[in-house]
Design an enzyme around this catalytic site. Structure first.
Site: not given
Length: 258
Positions: A135, A137, A142
């Protein structure tokens, strides 16, 4: 941002290790260490060079990127235990010079401030090794993490916890929900950043990080602002880069000049 294209995971490990070794051989160094699957080949190559080529880590101080909240250092899945098992116990890095956030601290927010300050007191990080989440990160920053964030407490996304469940016998419920992580601002203060990414599952995140806008939605994209960042990729991780041929040409020219 320098894009280094490799033919295999083993070559990724060698090229990343080259960058780390170059700084270690200059004298006392501060390294930032990532855990997870991506850096494994890099650590294996550094261990080999220590055993076979005399690469010494006796003058190195190391800081890990992050730690699970609630896990003491001796827990087998803490990142303190993990980095020792995967790297530092196999080289001559003094244990007293390996630093991780205290995941079992009573006051996690205060521990985050202390850890951030300890990096500064050590003179800052010379080379920060990074992996990349699917994603986008880096560390445990995050999506939507502030691009100027410092070491702090973060909530892990469901996707990250699911990905890390393999380290907890496949039980996602055993993966802590909170962590302490170096912030994106902290990471960008390193003098050099070396990010390694492997496999097709990382290809979309790599493309967003390298060619997309600098955005908190893809935390790794902050490395576009880093003055000295290298991104080391295997063919699958590089597979969705729009300017792949340009990166090959640039790499070939740089190799010819060396």
């Amino acid at each position: 941002m320098q894009i280094i294209l490799c033919d295999s995971e083993e070559q990724v490990g060698r090229r990343a290790a080259d960058l780390i070794e170059a700084r270690v051989r200059q004298g006392p160094a501060v390294l930032g260490l990532a855990t997870g699957g991506s850096p494994a080949a890099t650590y294996a190559e550094l261990i080999r060079r220590h055993r076979e080529e005399g690469l010494g880590f006796g003058a190195v101080t190391a800081f890990t990127l992050d730690e699970y909240a609630g896990l003491p250092a001796h827990h087998p899945q803490s990142y303190h235990s993990t980095i020792r098992r995967e790297f530092t116990d196999h080289v001559d890095l003094p244990p007293r010079r390996l630093h991780t956030p205290h995941g079992d601290a009573e006051d996690l927010a205060a521990e985050a401030v202390r850890y951030d300050a300890s990096i500064e007191q050590a003179g800052g990080i010379d080379v920060q090794l990074l992996g990349l989440g699917a994603n986008g990160h880096i560390g445990f920053n995050e999506p939507t993490s502030s691009l100027r964030s410092r070491t702090r407490v973060k909530t892990l996304s469901g996707a990250t916890r699911a990905a890390n469940s393999r380290f907890f016998e496949g039980d996602g419920e055993e993966v802590p929900k909170l962590c302490l992580t170096q912030g994106l601002g902290t990471i960008c203060e390193s003098r050099q950043a070396v990010l390694v990414a492997l496999g097709e599952a990382k290809a979309s995140a790599v493309q967003a990080m390298v060619e997309g806008p600098v955005s908190a939605f893809c935390p790794g994209s902050v490395l576009q602002l880093h003055p000295r960042a290298a991104v080391v990729l295997d063919p699958a991780a590089a597979g969705r880069l729009t300017l792949l041929e340009y990166y090959r040409e640039a790499q070939a020219l740089q190799d010819d000049l060396q």
